[in-house]
Design a protein around this motif. Structure first.
Motif, PDB file in Angstrom:
ATOM      1  N   PRO A  15       0.791  -1.243  -0.090  1.00 19.55           N
ATOM      2  CA  PRO A  15      -0.177   0.062   0.149  1.00 19.55           C
ATOM      3  C   PRO A  15       0.948   1.109   0.071  1.00 19.55           C
ATOM      4  CG  PRO A  15       0.160  -1.223   2.303  1.00 19.55           C
ATOM      5  CD  PRO A  15       0.705  -1.777   1.290  1.00 19.55           C
ATOM      6  N   ALA A  16       0.294   2.370  -0.367  1.00 21.72           N
ATOM      7  CA  ALA A  16       0.958   3.642  -0.495  1.00 21.72           C
ATOM      8  C   ALA A  16       1.442   4.230   0.872  1.00 21.72           C
ATOM      9  CB  ALA A  16       0.192   4.618  -0.895  1.00 21.72           C
ATOM     10  N   GLY A  17       2.218   4.789   0.912  1.00 23.96           N
ATOM     11  CA  GLY A  17       2.985   5.887   1.624  1.00 23.96           C
ATOM     12  C   GLY A  17       2.988   6.750   0.289  1.00 23.96           C
ATOM     13  N   ALA A  47      12.476  14.392   1.970  1.00 29.44           N
ATOM     14  CA  ALA A  47      12.182  13.315   1.007  1.00 29.44           C
ATOM     15  C   ALA A  47      11.134  12.363   1.921  1.00 29.44           C
ATOM     16  CB  ALA A  47      13.367  12.787   0.700  1.00 29.44           C
ATOM     17  N   PRO A  48       9.895  12.694   1.748  1.00 27.55           N
ATOM     18  CA  PRO A  48       8.749  11.970   2.405  1.00 27.55           C
ATOM     19  C   PRO A  48       8.587  10.536   1.638  1.00 27.55           C
ATOM     20  CG  PRO A  48       7.893  13.777   1.188  1.00 27.55           C
ATOM     21  CD  PRO A  48       9.202  14.077   1.296  1.00 27.55           C
ATOM     22  N   ARG A  49       8.811  10.401   0.404  1.00 26.30           N
ATOM     23  CA  ARG A  49       8.543   9.114  -0.167  1.00 26.30           C
ATOM     24  C   ARG A  49       9.794   8.180  -0.035  1.00 26.30           C
ATOM     25  NH1 ARG A  49       8.126  10.571  -6.645  1.00 26.30           N
ATOM     26  NH2 ARG A  49       7.793   8.378  -6.544  1.00 26.30           N
ATOM     27  N   LEU A  50      10.733   8.786   0.521  1.00 25.41           N
ATOM     28  CA  LEU A  50      11.851   7.890   0.876  1.00 25.41           C
ATOM     29  C   LEU A  50      11.908   7.629   2.548  1.00 25.41           C
ATOM     30  CD1 LEU A  50      14.346   6.584  -0.159  1.00 25.41           C
ATOM     31  CD2 LEU A  50      15.870   8.567   0.294  1.00 25.41           C
ATOM     32  N   GLN A  51      11.372   8.567   3.319  1.00 26.31           N
ATOM     33  CA  GLN A  51      10.994   8.198   4.478  1.00 26.31           C
ATOM     34  C   GLN A  51       9.977   7.057   4.761  1.00 26.31           C
ATOM     35  OE1 GLN A  51       9.561  11.706   6.347  1.00 26.31           O
ATOM     36  NE2 GLN A  51      11.440  11.879   7.551  1.00 26.31           N
ATOM     37  N   THR A  52       8.975   7.085   3.793  1.00 27.00           N
ATOM     38  CA  THR A  52       7.993   5.924   3.714  1.00 27.00           C
ATOM     39  C   THR A  52       8.503   4.594   3.484  1.00 27.00           C
ATOM     40  OG1 THR A  52       6.107   7.231   3.278  1.00 27.00           O
ATOM     41  CG2 THR A  52       5.739   5.194   2.879  1.00 27.00           C
ATOM     42  N   ARG A  62      21.871 -13.831   3.681  1.00 28.84           N
ATOM     43  CA  ARG A  62      20.796 -14.469   4.330  1.00 28.84           C
ATOM     44  C   ARG A  62      19.453 -14.024   3.735  1.00 28.84           C
ATOM     45  NH1 ARG A  62      21.240 -16.485   9.445  1.00 28.84           N
ATOM     46  NH2 ARG A  62      19.219 -15.370  10.227  1.00 28.84           N
ATOM     47  N   ARG A  63      19.320 -12.819   3.576  1.00 26.65           N
ATOM     48  CA  ARG A  63      18.005 -12.249   3.105  1.00 26.65           C
ATOM     49  C   ARG A  63      18.190 -10.626   2.622  1.00 26.65           C
ATOM     50  NH1 ARG A  63      12.964 -10.951   7.198  1.00 26.65           N
ATOM     51  NH2 ARG A  63      11.506 -10.317   5.756  1.00 26.65           N
ATOM     52  N   ILE A  64      17.286 -10.307   1.835  1.00 28.43           N
ATOM     53  CA  ILE A  64      17.385  -8.923   1.207  1.00 28.43           C
ATOM     54  C   ILE A  64      15.802  -8.612   1.151  1.00 28.43           C
ATOM     55  CG2 ILE A  64      17.876  -7.303  -0.637  1.00 28.43           C
ATOM     56  CD1 ILE A  64      20.237  -8.912  -1.508  1.00 28.43           C
ATOM     57  N   THR A  65      15.842  -7.224   2.058  1.00 22.79           N
ATOM     58  CA  THR A  65      14.354  -6.722   1.717  1.00 22.79           C
ATOM     59  C   THR A  65      14.483  -5.375   0.977  1.00 22.79           C
ATOM     60  OG1 THR A  65      13.741  -7.790   3.879  1.00 22.79           O
ATOM     61  CG2 THR A  65      12.190  -6.127   3.130  1.00 22.79           C
ATOM     62  N   CYS A  66      13.726  -5.091   0.112  1.00 24.48           N
ATOM     63  CA  CYS A  66      13.805  -3.982  -0.923  1.00 24.48           C
ATOM     64  C   CYS A  66      12.455  -3.277  -1.043  1.00 24.48           C
ATOM     65  CB  CYS A  66      14.597  -4.353  -2.091  1.00 24.48           C
ATOM     66  SG  CYS A  66      15.031  -2.863  -3.057  1.00 24.48           S
ATOM     67  N   VAL A  67      12.405  -2.258  -0.460  1.00 21.99           N
ATOM     68  CA  VAL A  67      11.167  -1.366  -0.866  1.00 21.99           C
ATOM     69  C   VAL A  67      11.363  -0.378  -1.956  1.00 21.99           C
ATOM     70  CG1 VAL A  67       9.402   0.143   0.343  1.00 21.99           C
ATOM     71  CG2 VAL A  67      10.374  -2.001   1.525  1.00 21.99           C
ATOM     72  N   VAL A  68      10.443  -0.225  -2.745  1.00 22.14           N
ATOM     73  CA  VAL A  68      10.467   0.751  -3.900  1.00 22.14           C
ATOM     74  C   VAL A  68       9.250   1.399  -4.358  1.00 22.14           C
ATOM     75  CG1 VAL A  68      11.077   0.530  -6.546  1.00 22.14           C
ATOM     76  CG2 VAL A  68      11.724  -1.285  -5.070  1.00 22.14           C
ATOM     77  N   ASP A  69       9.697   2.736  -4.273  1.00 20.59           N
ATOM     78  CA  ASP A  69       8.481   3.628  -4.855  1.00 20.59           C
ATOM     79  C   ASP A  69       9.131   4.187  -6.088  1.00 20.59           C
ATOM     80  OD1 ASP A  69       7.132   5.666  -5.232  1.00 20.59           O
ATOM     81  OD2 ASP A  69       7.129   6.749  -3.462  1.00 20.59           O
ATOM     82  N   THR A  70       8.522   3.609  -7.080  1.00 23.92           N
ATOM     83  CA  THR A  70       9.061   4.168  -8.619  1.00 23.92           C
ATOM     84  C   THR A  70       7.918   4.920  -9.139  1.00 23.92           C
ATOM     85  OG1 THR A  70      10.015   3.148 -10.766  1.00 23.92           O
ATOM     86  CG2 THR A  70       8.279   2.012  -9.688  1.00 23.92           C
ATOM     87  N   GLY A  71       7.064   5.563  -8.458  1.00 21.47           N
ATOM     88  CA  GLY A  71       5.894   6.254  -9.061  1.00 21.47           C
ATOM     89  C   GLY A  71       4.932   5.089  -9.708  1.00 21.47           C
TER      90      GLY A  71
END
Length: 720
Positions: A7-9, A548-553, A603-612
């Motif tokens: 969901p958004a942020g 940079a609110p999108r990056l904060q989210t 061991r693990r990678i978690t990546c969160v992406v806001d690409t518009g």
């Protein structure tokens, strides 16, 4: 690997394209104008940058301005077009564009090029306008035929529909009567809430052919009568051929001829094995030339010394010198030359005849391929035909035209078509390498924030060589990308670039370009400062990302999903990084284990992406995953070294890749967003190294400021 949505942020001349509308079948041809000229200019002879064609059967074809090298752009670009056109997705097809900067130029570069993760960013608005303008023409044609107001009509699945009368007509049936109509200069675009294709994870259009083996890459081109060639470059840049003895090569079955040029020797055979065996049987003596003394240590020493020279300031805010004072926190970082090592070896098939040169290849810069062939042969560009194919990996390597230039030079001495294929050894040892860089950073902490920051970036300028018009006043925007525009709120701030070109080495764009180096340096130093301040690295970053609110989210979401702060076994650690690269906002958390011998287990990678707006979310996730693996490979193993002017690495045994059993689970979360799309093809690569290095520090307490990861340092066998 998992993916989650959170969901958004054939090649056509300009005249042939413009005549299609009047050709057999009465099809509709609409040009879309990238540089904002009105669509009616197409009718008066303006050459637009790309074209939509609709034939009487209702097939909609896009002449594809960008090239496909695994990034999924063919599907995503077609989705954008089909969305605004309200087309039946199953009737949308495409073909490779022929070389033409005027027709198919990327509006960012001003030339026909695919790179910098900007295909969707560059063509998002022009393609939407193309689709919407074409849809308006079709509605106008239908309404005129029915004698109704166009506003009373709607479209859907390649039909114009008039609900009041229950009438509907397909786009194919309208193509002939719509051909003489003009689209609006500024067509109404869909509200994103009305999208029915964009935002859905559709199957890629190129997948079936890749699965059933019918997909055609450059290396698959087989014109009738083709012969095969491979070659050896002079091992030192600038070296020349001194002597060749081909007596043994002539006895190889299938051998045809030897081609000796000033800096290379090629063998032509009936098949690739004959060419390879013939080349191996040659006795070649080389004159090394002036670069025979170049080595890696010399290159690094030059960079370190150059970093003390005044550089070109890319950005300055406040009074950095005063704010830093005399006791600033300082660090220096180094990254090495890197090769591209694309899966499909460099190759180009060429047939040179009197008055004509025809080329079959896969390349990111079509018009440059045409231009270099014209230069080598002396032919006018219009007599050079370039047939582009799928690319088995680009990563910036196929932004160069040496594969075409070399093949054309050889083909001039061969009467038949000749397929010139680089061996993996030639590919690794004669690449156009990612620059080696030396970075000096200084900062001052004021409680839980950074009050001053200075970053001196020293290395070559790819832009100055590759696109000189963009290298203005000594400024290389790629060299400082993600450094001059780093997202943190720091009141006193300065970034500069010292240009230092390495002797005997040509540098070029490499997946992630400037950000792949700068984000590693910046996010590693940010982590150093967080630990110096005694503040959790996530909280430290959040405190300076107010602008940079999108990056904060994204960062908060990544911390949550990665289990940031929860206990880990001994010798394990988590590292974090954030980035604004390619107009995509990404937070990445990597979890590692480091054993006593210095070996690093992912061991693990978690990546969160806001690409518009994610045109095709599955493609976004796949590109992030692939980019991370590419970037982790470089961080863990990647290094090109030079001794006596010669590149020491030659194949995957000494320039190794991350293997399947070494690849960790990768969880990608694509945030929902209404912003314009960002770039994604290189963003994962950029995110890989800093989070990895920071995780290693968390696990071991050892800060690595040089890449690739040094296992001897981690095991305590030597100092950092």
């Amino acid at each position: 690997m998992s993916v989650t949505t959170a969901p958004a942020g054939p090649a056509l001349s300009r005249r042939a394209l413009l005549q299609i509308g009047a050709a057999v079948g009465g099809g509709l041809l609409v040009g879309f104008v990238v540089r904002a000229e009105a669509a009616e200019q197409v009718v008066s002879g303006f050459a637009p940058n790309a074209f939509i064609r609709i034939n009487p059967t209702g097939e909609i074809k896009l002449v594809m301005p960008q090239v496909e090298m695994g990034q999924g752009v063919y599907t995503s670009i077609c989705m954008i077009l089909a969305e605004e056109l309200d087309a039946d997705w199953h009737k949308v097809t495409f073909e490779h564009a022929p070389p033409s900067d005027a027709l198919y130029g990327n509006p960012v570069f001003g030339l026909q090029a695919t790179g910098n993760s900007n295909s969707i960013r560059a063509f998002w608005t022009p393609l939407r306008k193309a689709g919407a303008g074409t849809r308006a023409i079709l509605v106008q044609a239908a309404a005129k035929g029915w004698g109704v107001d166009p506003a009373s009509c709607r479209t859907g699945w390649s039909e114009v529909i008039h609900d009041a009368s229950g009438r509907r007509i397909g786009y194919g049936a309208l193509a002939g009567r719509a051909a003489g109509l003009k689209p609006p200069a500024d067509p109404l675009l869909k509200d994103p809430s009305k999208f029915r294709l964009i935002g859905k994870s559709l199957r890629r259009l190129d997948t079936p052919d890749k699965v059933n083996g019918t997909a055609k890459y450059g290396i698959d081109a087989m014109p009738p009568g083709v012969k095969f060639a491979t070659f050896a470059h002079a091992p030192v840049q600038g070296g020349k051929v001194a002597h060749v003895d081909d007596a043994r090569a002539k006895s190889v079955p299938g051998f045809r001829q030897v081609v000796v040029l000033d800096d290379l020797v090629a063998v032509v055979g009936d098949h690739m094995w004959a060419a390879l065996q013939g080349l191996a049987a040659l006795d070649i003596e080389w004159a090394d030339g002036a670069n025979a003394g170049v080595d890696t240590a010399q290159v690094r020493d030059r960079l370190v010394k150059a970093s003390s020279r005044p550089g070109v300031v890319a950005k300055t805010v406040g009074d950095v010198g005063k704010a830093l004072g005399d006791d600033a926190i300082e660090a220096a970082y180094d990254v090495p030359f890197l090769a591209h090592a694309t899966m499909e070896p460099m190759n180009c098939t060429v047939h040179v005849t009197a008055g004509r040169c025809e080329i079959w290849t896969g390349i990111q810069v079509m018009t440059r391929a045409q231009a270099v062939a014209a230069k080598v042969t002396g032919l006018p560009p219009e007599q050079v035909i370039v047939n582009n194919h799928l690319l088995g990996g680009g990563f910036g390597r196929r932004l160069e035209v040496d594969q075409v230039e070399t093949a054309v030079r050889i083909a001039q001495h061969v009467t038949s078509p000749v397929k010139v294929v680089w061996s993996r050894e030639e590919d690794i040892r004669h690449d156009v390498y990612r620059p080696a860089w030396h970075d000096r950073l200084s900062a001052r902490l004021d409680g839980d924030r950074i009050s001053a920051w200075r970053h001196i970036i020293t290395g070559s300028s790819v832009l100055a060589r590759w696109l000189p018009p963009a290298f203005v006043d000594g400024k290389d925007f790629d060299a400082v990308d993600c450094a001059a525009d780093m997202p943190y709120d720091i009141p006193n701030f300065e970034v500069s670039h010292v240009r230092e070109e390495p002797p005997g080495v040509t540098t070029g764009f490499w997946r992630g370009v400037g950000p792949a180096h700068n984000v590693f340096v910046i996010e590693s130093f940010i982590d150093e400062l967080a630990h110096r301040a005694g503040i959790d690295p996530v909280q430290f970053r959040l405190g300076m990302l107010g602008k940079a609110p999108r990056l904060q989210t994204a960062l908060r979401y990544a911390a949550e999903k990665s289990g940031w702060g929860t206990p880990l076994p001994a010798d394990c650690g988590r590292g974090v990084s954030v980035q604004p690269a390619f107009a995509s906002w990404i937070a990445n958390v990597t979890e590692v284990e480091v054993d006593g011998d210095g070996e690093v287990k992912l061991r693990r990678i978690t990546c969160v992406v806001d690409t518009g707006i994610a045109v095709n979310p599955n493609t976004v996730a796949a590109q992030i995953q692939g980019g991370l693996v590419f970037g982790l490979t470089a961080a863990l193993f990647g290094e090109i070294t030079i001794d006596k002017g010669r590149v020491q690495q030659s194949n995957f045994h000494d320039y190794r890749m991350l293997r399947l059993n070494e690849t960790p689970p990768i969880d990608v979360y694509v945030l929902q967003s209404g912003e314009a799309p960002g770039g994604i093809g290189e963003a994962g690569t950029t995110a890989a190294a800093p989070a990895l290095a920071n995780a290693i520090f968390a696990a071991t307490g050892k800060r690595l400021r040089r890449l690739p990861i040094d296992r001897d340092v981690l095991a305590g066998r030597k100092e950092a």
